[in-house]
Design an enzyme around this catalytic site. Structure first.
Site, PDB file in Angstrom:
ATOM      1  N   HIS A 123      75.409  53.059  86.346  1.00 50.05           N
ATOM      2  CA  HIS A 123      75.083  52.097  87.402  1.00 50.05           C
ATOM      3  C   HIS A 123      75.672  52.505  88.753  1.00 50.05           C
ATOM      4  CE1 HIS A 123      73.181  48.886  84.977  1.00 50.05           C
ATOM      5  NE2 HIS A 123      73.923  49.400  84.011  1.00 50.05           N
ATOM      6  N   LYS A 156      67.666  54.308  85.920  1.00 56.70           N
ATOM      7  CA  LYS A 156      68.027  53.177  86.765  1.00 56.70           C
ATOM      8  C   LYS A 156      67.689  53.513  88.219  1.00 56.70           C
ATOM      9  CE  LYS A 156      71.300  51.163  83.525  1.00 56.70           C
ATOM     10  NZ  LYS A 156      70.923  51.975  82.346  1.00 56.70           N
ATOM     11  N   SER A 211      78.460  47.167  84.431  1.00 56.21           N
ATOM     12  CA  SER A 211      77.131  46.608  84.678  1.00 56.21           C
ATOM     13  C   SER A 211      77.061  45.092  84.622  1.00 56.21           C
ATOM     14  CB  SER A 211      76.129  47.187  83.677  1.00 56.21           C
ATOM     15  OG  SER A 211      76.493  46.859  82.347  1.00 56.21           O
TER      16      SER A 211
END
Length: 396
Positions: A213, A243, A185
């Protein structure tokens, strides 16, 4: 307050401020979209993990509202008593389909997944090979398991093979696991999963990929494991639902017997109230949307490539990111904090990332373009970056 505690807190907080390591928390006034309001000021938002813009998606809002009307605002219990609703079952079936596995289990957060899954399988008689840049939740999950933690150099496959061989041949451990982020990340690079799988097969390692991610971002949205076509080779696929998915929670996907074991042995599943009905319904629909179309995924990558090219052309050091995550590496922590502050003053919200999130001397402002940004927003952001960068001597 205890005098010794008060002295400890004041001394250490002041030290953090002096070193540029104290993080000021800003309250977002309204929705966390491509434009946000902080302290009454409209800002181009480049700090959100809301990759696909789903956190403010109108269809998902309606789905969540409908579920609240039917099921209420809370699940009412832990999953193992009577907090498992048919909504949770449907979500987990959809997650397994999404990740190409036999089954899946959902948790209250991505952090909880790593605290739950690692310690449910690994113990003091085992060893874990962990990439040096793995997320804090992986590190804490490894510590909780009490297994021997053996860090290997970031994405260094020679070092991983050497340490896997040493661990295997030592005969000291019942099980050995290799753990990596799918997408890192802070730098935006992708794990070398094919090589990791090859080493795992050679030394009979358990494979564990945290794709927080990557889910919704790589593999045409289906994640980094799918990107490499390794769905049948990875034992644990971990992901977050906060996310790219845009809501909250996390999941583990894998073989049915693994998921059955986590349901009876992972403590966050056993002892935390289930995710709320509205959230579960919205998550399920978000996953369906990603599976149905790559439109948002494609727009995210187009915007990421556009911002990356613009910053590089201006002369910023953006590292070796392979994803839309775009760090502007400043180095000095105080200068990084100053740079971020000036961006905000000029109209761009991009947070400074410093130690302990990244190593000392590698402070950066991390940019997270999303599918919801327009080219006009990104052009405005680039103009502000140029102005602030020249003013502070970061670029010439």
């Amino acid at each position: 307050m205890s005098k010794i505690l008060d002295a400890f807190l004041n001394e250490n907080l002041e030290a953090l401020r002096d070193q540029g390591l104290y993080n000021e928390i800003d309250a977002v006034e309204g929705a966390n979209g491509p434009i946000i309001q902080v302290n009454g000021k409209k800002l181009i938002n480049l700090s959100s993990n809301n990759y696909l813009g789903l956190a403010t998606n109108e269809e998902l809002k309606q789905v969540a509202k409908k579920a609240i009307d039917e099921y209420g605002v809370g699940a009412g219990a832990v999953r193992t008593i009577n907090g498992t609703m048919d909504l949770h079952v449907k979500l987990e079936e959809k997650l397994a389909e999404f990740k190409g596995t036999e089954a899946a289990i959902s948790y209250q957060s991505g952090f909880n997944c790593n605290m739950a899954a690692i310690s449910a399988v690994m113990d003091k008689n085992d060893a874990i090979l962990s990439d040096q840049l793995n997320h804090a939740s992986i590190i804490d999950g490894c510590r909780l398991s009490k297994a021997k933690i053996i860090a290997y150099k970031h994405s260094d496959m020679d070092d991983l093979r050497t340490k896997a061989k040493e661990a295997k041949e030592s005969g000291l451990y019942n099980k050995i696991m290799v753990i990596t982020d799918g997408v890192f990340s802070m730098d935006g690079d992708i794990a070398k999963l094919p090589e990791i799988v090859e080493i795992a097969k050679e030394f009979d390692l358990i494979t564990y990929v945290d794709d927080a991610h990557g889910s919704g971002v790589t593999g045409k949205g289906k994640g980094t494991v799918k990107h490499f076509g390794l769905e049948k080779e990875i034992d644990f696929q971990i992901g977050t639902l906060s996310k790219a998915i845009g809501v909250v929670g996390g999941y583990v996907a894998g073989k049915k017997n693994l998921i059955d074991w986590l349901k009876v042995r992972s403590r966050p599943f056993l002892f935390s109230t289930a995710v709320t009905p509205g959230d579960v319904a919205a998550i399920t629909r978000a996953v369906e949307m990603i599976m149905e179309s790559t439109e948002l995924h494609d727009r995210l990558w187009e915007n990421g490539d556009y911002l990356k090219a613009g910053l590089k052309k201006l002369g910023f050091e953006i590292g070796a990111s392979e994803t839309p995550i775009t760090p502007c590496i400043i180095g000095d922590e105080k200068l990084t904090q100053q740079f971020s502050k000036r961006l905000v003053e000029e109209g761009v919200y991009a947070k400074a990332i410093v130690f302990p999130t990244v190593p000392k001397g590698t402070g950066r402002v991390r940019n997270m373009p999303t599918a919801a940004h327009t080219k006009e927003m990104l052009d405005d952001a680039l103009a502000i970056y140029e102005k602030v960068g020249r003013e502070l001597g970061v670029i010439n």
